[in-house]
Design a protein around this motif. Structure first.
Motif, PDB file in Angstrom:
ATOM      1  N   GLU A 112      49.758  42.024  26.710  1.00 40.38           N
ATOM      2  CA  GLU A 112      48.954  40.925  26.192  1.00 40.38           C
ATOM      3  C   GLU A 112      47.473  41.152  26.453  1.00 40.38           C
ATOM      4  OE1 GLU A 112      50.024  36.330  26.001  1.00 40.38           O
ATOM      5  OE2 GLU A 112      49.392  36.943  28.017  1.00 40.38           O
ATOM      6  N   VAL A 114      43.941  39.188  26.855  1.00 44.68           N
ATOM      7  CA  VAL A 114      43.407  37.861  27.154  1.00 44.68           C
ATOM      8  C   VAL A 114      41.897  37.879  26.910  1.00 44.68           C
ATOM      9  CG1 VAL A 114      43.166  36.046  28.872  1.00 44.68           C
ATOM     10  CG2 VAL A 114      45.180  37.546  28.913  1.00 44.68           C
ATOM     11  N   ASN A 116      38.347  35.762  26.945  1.00 47.63           N
ATOM     12  CA  ASN A 116      37.706  34.598  27.558  1.00 47.63           C
ATOM     13  C   ASN A 116      36.240  34.609  27.140  1.00 47.63           C
ATOM     14  OD1 ASN A 116      36.647  32.561  29.126  1.00 47.63           O
ATOM     15  ND2 ASN A 116      37.710  33.176  30.999  1.00 47.63           N
ATOM     16  N   LYS A 121      39.733  30.501  26.267  1.00 44.56           N
ATOM     17  CA  LYS A 121      40.675  31.614  26.277  1.00 44.56           C
ATOM     18  C   LYS A 121      41.561  31.624  25.030  1.00 44.56           C
ATOM     19  CE  LYS A 121      41.274  32.471  31.241  1.00 44.56           C
ATOM     20  NZ  LYS A 121      42.271  32.600  32.345  1.00 44.56           N
ATOM     21  N   PHE A 123      44.898  34.409  23.382  1.00 47.15           N
ATOM     22  CA  PHE A 123      45.814  35.481  23.756  1.00 47.15           C
ATOM     23  C   PHE A 123      46.261  36.207  22.489  1.00 47.15           C
ATOM     24  CE2 PHE A 123      46.012  32.051  26.772  1.00 47.15           C
ATOM     25  CZ  PHE A 123      45.986  32.680  28.010  1.00 47.15           C
ATOM     26  N   LYS A 163      37.166  36.400  19.916  1.00 47.65           N
ATOM     27  CA  LYS A 163      38.397  36.242  20.697  1.00 47.65           C
ATOM     28  C   LYS A 163      39.604  36.836  19.966  1.00 47.65           C
ATOM     29  CE  LYS A 163      38.015  31.712  21.302  1.00 47.65           C
ATOM     30  NZ  LYS A 163      36.741  31.371  20.633  1.00 47.65           N
TER      31      LYS A 163
END
Length: 241
Positions: A112, A114, A116, A121, A123, A163
């Motif tokens: 995964e 992640v 931030n 956040k 995923f 993101k």
């Protein structure tokens, strides 16, 4: 950049490397620093926008900690990026844009990713060929034979401010103008046609054997202030290894 910069800090990138830590353990082997000068795109290397400085420390055989700094012409830090590269792929990436107070980080935890960004956040499932600026150079070198045959190579570039990752394609561009003499130019662009229409490509100029990066052209990490707003800049980075 990301516009690629590399959208890529590809830059930014393309592309190039780091992870800063206090009290670094003694087993970190430090490589010679890499530097470069950033010129305004189209200025024939006459207008200096800033500098870059890259520091790399090896932690064992397969781990590299890399710090990339974008500096003003007077050596004031403008952007600081930190990377940890393990077995050729990033496990950590952070950036701090001091001009705009922008910041964020990416960590890879098992399967995964992640993200931030400004304490928000998201995923994403980790795929193959995960790219950031710090491992793009090695990725291109590892796929050099395919590139020289005219075959494109693909990866997923991590964009902290969005993101998410985006698919990018690299291929040899024999028609690139103003390339350094006796160099080979690799073009990077987003694979999705609509994203490609929105974002300009980036270009890496290598020595003919692919063993040394000479220059990068595309979006860069530093910005230019105009009427109280900070605007993206495109430039040419000339490296001094």
């Amino acid at each position: 950049m990301m516009k690629l910069f590399l959208i890529f800090h590809l830059l930014t990138l393309f592309d190039f490397l780091n992870l800063s830590r206090q009290n670094s353990p003694s087993y970190l082997a430090e490589s010679s620093p890499i530097s470069g000068v950033i010129y305004a795109l189209g200025s024939n290397r006459s207008v200096v926008l800033g500098k870059i400085a890259i520091e790399e420390k090896s932690e064992g055989e397969n781990v590299k900690n890399i710090k990339l700094k974008f500096l003003s012409p007077s050596d004031k830090p403008l952007v600081i990026e930190n990377y940890r590269i393990k077995n050729g792929e990033p496990t950590f990436f952070s950036f701090e844009q001091k001009q705009t107070q922008d910041y964020g980080e990416m960590q890879v935890e098992d399967s995964e990713i992640v993200f931030n960004y400004k304490n928000e956040k998201t995923f994403e499932k980790r795929g193959s060929n995960l790219l950031v600026s710090a491992n793009t150079y090695d990725f291109l070198k590892a796929n050099w034979d395919s590139l020289m045959k005219g075959d494109p190579v693909h990866g997923r570039f991590a964009l902290i401010h969005l993101k998410q990752t985006v698919e990018v394609s690299f291929f040899r561009d024999p028609h690139f103008k103003n390339a350094p003499k006796n160099s080979i130019v690799i073009k990077g662009s987003l694979s999705n046609w609509f994203q490609r229409w929105l974002a300009d490509p980036i270009y890496f100029s290598f020595k003919a054997d692919g063993e040394e990066l000479l220059a990068y052209q595309g979006k860069i990490g530093i910005k230019q202030e105009f009427n109280g707003k900070f605007n993206d800049l495109e430039g040419e980075i000339v490296y001094d290894f």
